[in-house]
Write a protein that holds these residues in place. Structure first.
Motif, PDB file in Angstrom:
ATOM      1  N   THR A 136       0.754  -1.392   0.053  1.00  0.00           N
ATOM      2  CA  THR A 136      -0.046  -0.168  -0.101  1.00  0.00           C
ATOM      3  C   THR A 136       0.846   1.373  -0.241  1.00  0.00           C
ATOM      4  O   THR A 136       0.333   2.197  -0.314  1.00  0.00           O
ATOM      5  CB  THR A 136      -1.045   0.067   1.260  1.00  0.00           C
ATOM      6  OG1 THR A 136      -0.126  -0.266   2.184  1.00  0.00           O
ATOM      7  CG2 THR A 136      -2.017  -0.715   1.103  1.00  0.00           C
ATOM      8  N   SER A 137       2.116   1.135   0.382  1.00  0.00           N
ATOM      9  CA  SER A 137       2.963   2.373   0.242  1.00  0.00           C
ATOM     10  C   SER A 137       3.117   2.795  -1.322  1.00  0.00           C
ATOM     11  O   SER A 137       3.254   3.979  -1.307  1.00  0.00           O
ATOM     12  CB  SER A 137       4.367   2.134   0.763  1.00  0.00           C
ATOM     13  OG  SER A 137       4.189   1.581   2.080  1.00  0.00           O
ATOM     14  N   ASP A 161       5.388   2.247  -3.344  1.00  0.00           N
ATOM     15  CA  ASP A 161       6.954   2.634  -3.491  1.00  0.00           C
ATOM     16  C   ASP A 161       7.277   1.758  -4.580  1.00  0.00           C
ATOM     17  O   ASP A 161       8.329   2.149  -5.179  1.00  0.00           O
ATOM     18  CB  ASP A 161       7.566   2.436  -2.346  1.00  0.00           C
ATOM     19  CG  ASP A 161       7.460   0.966  -1.872  1.00  0.00           C
ATOM     20  OD1 ASP A 161       6.491   0.372  -1.629  1.00  0.00           O
ATOM     21  OD2 ASP A 161       8.564   0.689  -0.896  1.00  0.00           O
ATOM     22  N   ASN A 185       8.760  -5.728  -4.697  1.00  0.00           N
ATOM     23  CA  ASN A 185       9.586  -6.550  -4.229  1.00  0.00           C
ATOM     24  C   ASN A 185       9.450  -7.705  -4.746  1.00  0.00           C
ATOM     25  O   ASN A 185       8.449  -8.542  -4.898  1.00  0.00           O
ATOM     26  CB  ASN A 185       9.428  -6.614  -2.653  1.00  0.00           C
ATOM     27  CG  ASN A 185       9.789  -5.192  -2.037  1.00  0.00           C
ATOM     28  OD1 ASN A 185       8.810  -4.466  -1.991  1.00  0.00           O
ATOM     29  ND2 ASN A 185      10.902  -5.255  -1.390  1.00  0.00           N
ATOM     30  N   ILE A 199       6.169  -3.379   9.258  1.00  0.00           N
ATOM     31  CA  ILE A 199       5.824  -1.822   9.118  1.00  0.00           C
ATOM     32  C   ILE A 199       5.864  -1.509   7.687  1.00  0.00           C
ATOM     33  O   ILE A 199       6.899  -1.136   7.083  1.00  0.00           O
ATOM     34  CB  ILE A 199       6.610  -0.969   9.902  1.00  0.00           C
ATOM     35  CG1 ILE A 199       6.639  -1.569  11.631  1.00  0.00           C
ATOM     36  CG2 ILE A 199       6.000   0.247  10.020  1.00  0.00           C
ATOM     37  CD1 ILE A 199       7.444  -0.834  12.549  1.00  0.00           C
ATOM     38  N   GLY A 230       3.104   0.041   4.328  1.00  0.00           N
ATOM     39  CA  GLY A 230       2.272   1.445   4.440  1.00  0.00           C
ATOM     40  C   GLY A 230       1.380   1.214   5.873  1.00  0.00           C
ATOM     41  O   GLY A 230       1.262   2.288   6.564  1.00  0.00           O
ATOM     42  N   ASN A 245       4.129   3.355   7.507  1.00  0.00           N
ATOM     43  CA  ASN A 245       4.794   4.533   7.081  1.00  0.00           C
ATOM     44  C   ASN A 245       3.813   5.224   6.474  1.00  0.00           C
ATOM     45  O   ASN A 245       4.202   6.497   6.086  1.00  0.00           O
ATOM     46  CB  ASN A 245       5.907   3.828   6.002  1.00  0.00           C
ATOM     47  CG  ASN A 245       6.775   2.863   6.651  1.00  0.00           C
ATOM     48  OD1 ASN A 245       7.550   3.444   7.652  1.00  0.00           O
ATOM     49  ND2 ASN A 245       6.944   1.701   6.241  1.00  0.00           N
ATOM     50  N   ASP A 277       5.044   8.960   5.202  1.00  0.00           N
ATOM     51  CA  ASP A 277       5.083   9.679   4.050  1.00  0.00           C
ATOM     52  C   ASP A 277       4.302  10.472   3.465  1.00  0.00           C
ATOM     53  O   ASP A 277       4.732  11.459   3.059  1.00  0.00           O
ATOM     54  CB  ASP A 277       4.822   8.173   3.067  1.00  0.00           C
ATOM     55  CG  ASP A 277       5.848   7.118   3.287  1.00  0.00           C
ATOM     56  OD1 ASP A 277       6.849   7.070   3.997  1.00  0.00           O
ATOM     57  OD2 ASP A 277       5.678   5.965   2.617  1.00  0.00           O
ATOM     58  N   ARG A 280      13.537   9.882   4.958  1.00  0.00           N
ATOM     59  CA  ARG A 280      14.786   9.168   4.906  1.00  0.00           C
ATOM     60  C   ARG A 280      15.699   8.900   6.121  1.00  0.00           C
ATOM     61  O   ARG A 280      15.717   9.879   6.517  1.00  0.00           O
ATOM     62  CB  ARG A 280      15.623   9.497   3.463  1.00  0.00           C
ATOM     63  CG  ARG A 280      16.693   8.372   3.311  1.00  0.00           C
ATOM     64  CD  ARG A 280      17.554   8.924   1.965  1.00  0.00           C
ATOM     65  NE  ARG A 280      18.632   8.082   1.753  1.00  0.00           N
ATOM     66  CZ  ARG A 280      18.510   6.711   1.169  1.00  0.00           C
ATOM     67  NH1 ARG A 280      17.348   6.779   0.458  1.00  0.00           N
ATOM     68  NH2 ARG A 280      19.305   6.088   1.018  1.00  0.00           N
ATOM     69  N   ASN A 281      15.629   7.584   6.702  1.00  0.00           N
ATOM     70  CA  ASN A 281      16.438   7.502   7.875  1.00  0.00           C
ATOM     71  C   ASN A 281      15.918   7.978   9.030  1.00  0.00           C
ATOM     72  O   ASN A 281      16.699   8.303  10.042  1.00  0.00           O
ATOM     73  CB  ASN A 281      18.042   7.514   7.710  1.00  0.00           C
ATOM     74  CG  ASN A 281      18.494   6.811   6.435  1.00  0.00           C
ATOM     75  OD1 ASN A 281      18.008   5.749   6.448  1.00  0.00           O
ATOM     76  ND2 ASN A 281      19.539   7.211   6.064  1.00  0.00           N
ATOM     77  N   GLY A 282      14.495   8.368   8.894  1.00  0.00           N
ATOM     78  CA  GLY A 282      14.043   9.269   9.906  1.00  0.00           C
ATOM     79  C   GLY A 282      14.673  10.430  10.509  1.00  0.00           C
ATOM     80  O   GLY A 282      14.380  10.773  11.526  1.00  0.00           O
ATOM     81  N   GLY A 327       9.670  -5.088   7.125  1.00  0.00           N
ATOM     82  CA  GLY A 327       8.953  -4.066   6.343  1.00  0.00           C
ATOM     83  C   GLY A 327       9.929  -2.608   6.408  1.00  0.00           C
ATOM     84  O   GLY A 327      10.785  -2.656   7.051  1.00  0.00           O
ATOM     85  N   GLY A 328       9.600  -1.837   5.346  1.00  0.00           N
ATOM     86  CA  GLY A 328      10.426  -0.602   5.211  1.00  0.00           C
ATOM     87  C   GLY A 328      10.354   0.169   6.423  1.00  0.00           C
ATOM     88  O   GLY A 328      11.891   0.894   6.585  1.00  0.00           O
ATOM     89  N   GLY A 329       9.641  -0.003   7.448  1.00  0.00           N
ATOM     90  CA  GLY A 329       9.724   0.966   8.597  1.00  0.00           C
ATOM     91  C   GLY A 329      10.811   0.644   9.585  1.00  0.00           C
ATOM     92  O   GLY A 329      11.532   1.282  10.507  1.00  0.00           O
ATOM     93  N   ASN A 374      13.863   2.931   9.241  1.00  0.00           N
ATOM     94  CA  ASN A 374      13.588   4.139   9.922  1.00  0.00           C
ATOM     95  C   ASN A 374      14.150   4.028  11.382  1.00  0.00           C
ATOM     96  O   ASN A 374      13.549   3.729  12.370  1.00  0.00           O
ATOM     97  CB  ASN A 374      12.236   4.416   9.810  1.00  0.00           C
ATOM     98  CG  ASN A 374      12.188   5.942  10.532  1.00  0.00           C
ATOM     99  OD1 ASN A 374      12.667   6.382  11.292  1.00  0.00           O
ATOM    100  ND2 ASN A 374      11.036   6.812   9.990  1.00  0.00           N
TER     101      ASN A 374
HETATM  102  N1  LIG Z   1      15.992   4.262   4.865  1.00  0.00           N
HETATM  103  C1  LIG Z   1      14.558   4.571   5.168  1.00  0.00           C
HETATM  104  N2  LIG Z   1      14.443   5.330   5.888  1.00  0.00           N
HETATM  105  C2  LIG Z   1      12.981   5.832   6.401  1.00  0.00           C
HETATM  106  N3  LIG Z   1      11.907   5.173   6.025  1.00  0.00           N
HETATM  107  C3  LIG Z   1      12.230   4.224   4.892  1.00  0.00           C
HETATM  108  C4  LIG Z   1      13.510   3.792   4.503  1.00  0.00           C
HETATM  109  N4  LIG Z   1      13.325   2.685   3.894  1.00  0.00           N
HETATM  110  C5  LIG Z   1      12.221   2.511   3.573  1.00  0.00           C
HETATM  111  N5  LIG Z   1      11.196   3.566   4.414  1.00  0.00           N
HETATM  112  C6  LIG Z   1       9.919   3.269   4.440  1.00  0.00           C
HETATM  113  O1  LIG Z   1       9.403   2.104   3.908  1.00  0.00           O
HETATM  114  C7  LIG Z   1       8.378   2.327   2.980  1.00  0.00           C
HETATM  115  C8  LIG Z   1       8.190   1.150   2.138  1.00  0.00           C
HETATM  116  O2  LIG Z   1       7.828   0.004   2.976  1.00  0.00           O
HETATM  117  P1  LIG Z   1       7.180  -1.298   2.418  1.00  0.00           P
HETATM  118  O3  LIG Z   1       7.475  -2.508   3.455  1.00  0.00           O
HETATM  119  O4  LIG Z   1       7.792  -1.415   0.923  1.00  0.00           O
HETATM  120  O5  LIG Z   1       5.750  -1.180   2.365  1.00  0.00           O
HETATM  121  P2  LIG Z   1       4.495  -1.580   1.534  1.00  0.00           P
HETATM  122  O6  LIG Z   1       4.478  -2.935   1.824  1.00  0.00           O
HETATM  123  O7  LIG Z   1       3.284  -0.854   2.026  1.00  0.00           O
HETATM  124  O8  LIG Z   1       4.974  -1.251   0.148  1.00  0.00           O
HETATM  125  C9  LIG Z   1       8.504   3.434   2.297  1.00  0.00           C
HETATM  126  O9  LIG Z   1       7.532   4.137   1.844  1.00  0.00           O
HETATM  127  C10 LIG Z   1       9.261   4.352   3.500  1.00  0.00           C
HETATM  128  O10 LIG Z   1       8.394   5.105   4.130  1.00  0.00           O
END
Ligand SMILES: Nc1ncnc2c1ncn2[C@@H]1O[C@H](COP(=O)(O)OP(=O)(O)O)[C@@H](O)[C@H]1O
Ligand SMILES: [Mg+2]
Length: 384
Positions: free
Chosen positions: A10-11, A13, A16, A175, A177, A202, A206, A219-221, A310-312, A315
């Motif tokens: 749902t992000s 982005d 994968n 973590i 979206g 996120n 975001d 990025r990186n919080g 997850g992407g979170g 951070n």
């Molecule tokens: N280096 C980073 N610093 C901060 N946030 C990050 C970083 N890398 C990824 N993210 C966060 O992770 C999100 C993507 O996470 P992801 O697990 O792919 O979510 P989804 O499953 O919803 O696509 C990005 O939109 C961003 O908010």
């Protein structure tokens, strides 16, 4: 069998791809073994991301564009699988393709005289099968909803397989979206697994970063680490019905998208923009803790590990906020990497596993997590 799992969350982005080797268990009815081989990530081009987000917005979505997106995403998924295969010199025999969720409403609501729970993932499986040249399982969620489930979360099937332990209870937090976790008590059977969405992952971070700083994510919080957190705003938001509702429950952009972001920024008031990003980040951490306290960590329990994916997980500001709250509860943060699956690859690997189950005519929903009345074989098969 080598299986490719393809996930776009749902992000919005990007895509994968995980390649895993799955071996069936020796005893009938036992759990298959999953071995991680490779992972790659393919960010959406800016205008693709814009189109995906527009498609998720029911006020601006146009039906011709939705049909086009179904085929365009299928081509992007195909390219992602082929590129990953080339890069790692591996070849999948089966693909599990989650697709891009455009709309998800797990709770039944009235429509034309009936009550319906509905979901829609786009990115056509037949197109991917034809171009990759192997069978594809796609469209996993409706089968669970057809037997009374919310169609989500589906990753608990993998979580249970990977993280169950006789002596240690584990909470497995993704973590993306949206935030969601799977809680597996020590020595649990699969019907004792609890899993549900905790709220924004996120998504809110975001959205406020995009609006206030014109960047797709913090990025990186960095921004959050330089701002102040408004706890009264967070406590206010946590009074919303979603957080109080008993699981099973699911969330998406419908709950924590545009409207929610606008209201959140309004509640923060006229303050330093960095404080709003910091408060959004703290809300993600607090909503996870709130869900744990309300529904999981009651009385004596066996939970010791808190496994993040997850992407979170990338951070550090968010992770530090979480660690601060988990420590007094006796929980230690561990990365999903420690268990053999890189944290960004976990969801994609889960859909490889679900595809493998479906290919073998085996169910893979976890009814205690989705609320389904029973097991369901998930997805539709497209033959190459
Ligand atoms: N280096 C980073 N610093 C901060 N946030 C990050 C970083 N890398 C990824 N993210 C966060 O992770 C999100 C993507 O996470 P992801 O697990 O792919 O979510 P989804 O499953 O919803 O696509 C990005 O939109 C961003 O908010
Ligand atoms: Mg993603």
């Amino acid at each position: 069998m080598i299986v490719a799992g393809v996930m776009s969350g749902t992000s919005a982005d990007g895509i994968n791809v995980a390649l895993v080797r799955i071996t069936p268990s020796r005893d009938r009815g036992g759990a298959p073994h999953i071995h991680f081989l490779a992972h790659a990530e393919y960010p959406y081009a800016k205008r693709v991301r814009r189109a995906v987000l527009a498609a998720m917005n029911s006020n601006t979505a146009r039906v011709a564009d939705l049909a086009r997106l179904n085929f365009l995403l299928a081509e992007l998924y195909t390219a992602a699988v082929l590129a990953t295969q080339r890069r790692f010199r591996l070849k999948a025999e089966l693909v599990g393709c989650h697709g891009q969720t455009l709309y998800h409403q797990g709770e039944a609501a009235a429509f034309l005289g009936r009550k319906l729970a509905v979901t829609w993932q786009t990115g056509d499986g037949a197109v991917v099968a034809a171009h990759v040249g192997v069978p594809v399982v796609s469209d996993f969620r409706p089968a669970d909803m057809a037997v009374g489930g919310k169609g989500a979360p589906l990753v608990p099937f993998l979580d249970f397989l990977l993280y169950r332990d006789k002596r240690v209870g584990r909470i497995v937090q993704n973590i993306g979206g949206i935030g969601n976790f799977t809680a597996i008590p020590a020595g649990a059977s699969s019907d004792q697994v609890l899993a549900f969405d905790t709220g924004p992952g996120n998504m809110l971070i975001d959205a406020v970063t995009e609006r206030l700083f014109g960047k797709p994510y913090d990025r990186n919080g960095r921004i959050a680490s330089s701002g102040a957190v408004f706890n009264d705003v967070i406590n206010d938001v946590l009074r919303m019905p979603f957080f109080r509702r008993k699981p099973p429950k699911t969330a998406g952009r419908e709950e924590f998208g545009r409207e929610f972001t606008r209201e959140f920024i309004r509640r923060c008031g006229r303050v330093d923009k960095r404080d709003i990003v910091a408060t959004a980040t703290a809300l993600t951490a607090k909503s996870i803790m709130d869900a744990l306290r309300r529904f999981v960590l009651r009385g004596t329990h066996t939970y010791r590990d808190f496994v993040v994916s997850g992407g979170g997980a990338s951070n550090p500001t968010l992770m530090a906020m979480l660690a601060n709250e988990l420590l007094p509860l006796g929980l230690t943060i561990r990365s999903s990497d420690e268990f053999g699956l890189p944290s960004e690859a976990k969801e994609a690997a889960a859909f490889a596993l679900l595809a493998f189950r479906t290919w073998n005519r085996q169910p893979s929903n976890v009814p205690s997590a989705t609320g389904a009345n029973g097991p369901a074989i998930l997805g539709k098969i497209s033959y190459a």
